[in-house]
Motif scaffolding. Sequence first.
Motif, mmCIF file in Angstrom:
data_model
loop_
_atom_site.group_PDB
_atom_site.id
_atom_site.type_symbol
_atom_site.label_atom_id
_atom_site.label_comp_id
_atom_site.label_asym_id
_atom_site.label_seq_id
_atom_site.Cartn_x
_atom_site.Cartn_y
_atom_site.Cartn_z
ATOM 1 N N ARG A 192 -34.617 14.184 -14.982
ATOM 2 C CA ARG A 192 -34.520 15.992 -14.778
ATOM 3 C C ARG A 192 -33.465 16.157 -16.200
ATOM 4 N N GLU A 193 -32.171 15.457 -16.448
ATOM 5 C CA GLU A 193 -31.873 15.930 -17.339
ATOM 6 C C GLU A 193 -32.225 16.057 -18.938
ATOM 7 N N ILE B 258 -40.004 11.573 -22.995
ATOM 8 C CA ILE B 258 -40.079 10.186 -21.869
ATOM 9 C C ILE B 258 -41.078 9.051 -22.389
ATOM 10 N N GLY B 259 -39.904 8.009 -21.923
ATOM 11 C CA GLY B 259 -40.720 6.728 -22.799
ATOM 12 C C GLY B 259 -40.441 5.784 -23.810
ATOM 13 N N LEU B 260 -39.577 4.963 -23.973
ATOM 14 C CA LEU B 260 -38.682 4.435 -24.733
ATOM 15 C C LEU B 260 -39.874 2.600 -25.307
ATOM 16 N N GLY B 261 -41.019 3.097 -25.017
ATOM 17 C CA GLY B 261 -41.131 1.507 -25.786
ATOM 18 C C GLY B 261 -41.747 1.339 -27.293
ATOM 19 N N ALA B 262 -42.348 0.894 -27.513
ATOM 20 C CA ALA B 262 -42.040 0.603 -29.053
ATOM 21 C C ALA B 262 -42.833 2.212 -30.105
ATOM 22 N N MET B 263 -44.054 2.396 -28.990
ATOM 23 C CA MET B 263 -44.945 3.597 -29.917
ATOM 24 C C MET B 263 -43.720 4.961 -29.104
ATOM 25 N N GLY B 264 -42.892 4.964 -27.655
ATOM 26 C CA GLY B 264 -41.649 5.758 -28.135
ATOM 27 C C GLY B 264 -40.648 5.600 -28.930
ATOM 28 N N ARG B 265 -40.310 5.106 -29.412
ATOM 29 C CA ARG B 265 -38.919 4.556 -29.837
ATOM 30 C C ARG B 265 -39.609 5.102 -30.939
ATOM 31 N N ALA B 266 -40.411 5.008 -31.578
ATOM 32 C CA ALA B 266 -41.412 5.196 -32.968
ATOM 33 C C ALA B 266 -40.649 6.665 -32.933
ATOM 34 N N LEU B 267 -41.578 7.325 -32.591
ATOM 35 C CA LEU B 267 -41.965 8.619 -31.880
ATOM 36 C C LEU B 267 -40.928 9.634 -32.419
ATOM 37 N N ALA B 268 -39.675 9.537 -30.890
ATOM 38 C CA ALA B 268 -38.366 9.391 -31.467
ATOM 39 C C ALA B 268 -37.916 9.846 -32.538
ATOM 40 N N GLY B 269 -37.813 8.415 -33.545
ATOM 41 C CA GLY B 269 -37.047 8.208 -34.320
ATOM 42 C C GLY B 269 -37.660 8.709 -35.344
ATOM 43 N N ALA B 270 -39.357 8.787 -35.375
ATOM 44 C CA ALA B 270 -39.889 10.086 -36.521
ATOM 45 C C ALA B 270 -39.097 11.803 -36.350
ATOM 46 N N LEU B 271 -38.808 11.900 -34.989
ATOM 47 C CA LEU B 271 -38.090 13.141 -34.619
ATOM 48 C C LEU B 271 -36.556 13.709 -35.286
ATOM 49 N N VAL B 272 -35.780 12.453 -35.030
ATOM 50 C CA VAL B 272 -34.188 12.306 -35.276
ATOM 51 C C VAL B 272 -34.404 12.515 -36.498
ATOM 52 N N LYS B 273 -35.176 11.525 -37.720
ATOM 53 C CA LYS B 273 -35.358 11.580 -38.519
ATOM 54 C C LYS B 273 -35.460 13.310 -39.608
ATOM 55 N N ALA B 274 -36.738 13.878 -39.179
ATOM 56 C CA ALA B 274 -37.011 15.096 -39.220
ATOM 57 C C ALA B 274 -36.398 15.748 -39.255
ATOM 58 N N GLY C 142 -41.967 19.357 -11.788
ATOM 59 C CA GLY C 142 -42.747 20.428 -12.126
ATOM 60 C C GLY C 142 -41.116 22.263 -12.254
ATOM 61 N N ASP C 143 -40.482 21.996 -11.883
ATOM 62 C CA ASP C 143 -39.967 23.071 -11.795
ATOM 63 C C ASP C 143 -39.263 23.297 -12.747
ATOM 64 N N ALA C 144 -38.601 22.405 -13.449
ATOM 65 C CA ALA C 144 -38.140 21.841 -15.183
ATOM 66 C C ALA C 144 -38.905 21.977 -15.998
ATOM 67 N N LEU C 145 -40.116 21.908 -15.729
ATOM 68 C CA LEU C 145 -41.187 21.591 -16.532
ATOM 69 C C LEU C 145 -41.527 23.325 -16.941
ATOM 70 N N LYS C 146 -41.676 24.380 -16.432
ATOM 71 C CA LYS C 146 -41.969 25.522 -16.341
ATOM 72 C C LYS C 146 -41.241 25.808 -17.198
ATOM 73 N N GLY C 147 -42.392 26.958 -18.290
ATOM 74 C CA GLY C 147 -41.428 27.190 -19.702
ATOM 75 C C GLY C 147 -41.766 26.165 -20.655
#
Length: 304
Positions: free
Chosen positions: A68-69, A23-39, A95-100
């Motif tokens: 939420r989605e 969640i959050g696709l600024g420059a750092m968020g995009r870099a984090l998501a890109g690293a996960l996709v690459k992995a 909060g309810d969606a994040l539980k667990g």
Amino acid sequence: MSSQHSIPTAVPSTPVTVTVTVIGLGAMGRALAGALVKAGHPTTVWNRSPGKADELVARGAVLAATAREAVLAGELIIVCVVDYDAAQAILDPLGDALKGRVLVNLTSDLPARSRAAANWAQERSIAYLDGAVMVPTSLVGTPDALLFYAGSRESFDRHEPVLKSLGGKAEFVGADAGLAAVYDLSLLDYFYGSITGLVHAFALAKAEGVRAVDIAPHLDTITRILPAMASGSAATGIDARSYPGEEANLAMMAVSVDHILHAARARGLDTSHLEAIKSVADRAVARGHGADDWTSTIEAVLNP
């Protein structure tokens, strides 16, 4: 002929993939998501403003229509937004969606805000890790990228392989959720102080008609002193409150600072940071640390 027993061939282990949401696709968020996709981790992304996910989607990420989605799509939820106000505005209704699930907050802020976020998560039975990314976006996902984590040790241990997709140096620094921010601010304090000194050194040289590029090759003489101090003697002495000044004492070095200060003033330079350095040194000398090492100035910093 003697019979030979066949040795079973090891079956290559299959890397465990974890569904992750960013969640959050600024420059750092995009870099984090890109690293996960690459992995190879199935990655869902969401951002408050549209248009920042196109490149990630082209690489295999899934764009969620709502926050939420996005949360419901992941086992591990990573948040990286502008500050904790923005993070809580997004997370409060979820909060309810994040539980667990495990919530990893990589938003930069103050230790107190990290602890407040951890309390919010605990009240809602959400496993929580607070984190800090210590490298620029270009290094995210590399073996040398350093990220600090604090909070739920169980969550860190369980998801360490995923977290190492973001940076090979994934360091858990303690159960206190504010500690990652403490490490973050301390390292940045060192960085900004050092680079400010570098810029001012160039300014002083240029004011005297010497180019920065002519000074630069000689700075390594000073720079090489710092790693050993930072990793060894300075830290050890500060923790022990022992500041032996046989090699160079504070009173002598404070005189050098005074010389730099006068030279800078004579050329009309900004001297605010030099005045602050001199003020701390003078107060430490006044408290009896003149014969001690420069690290004794911490006594004046901790007790102004």
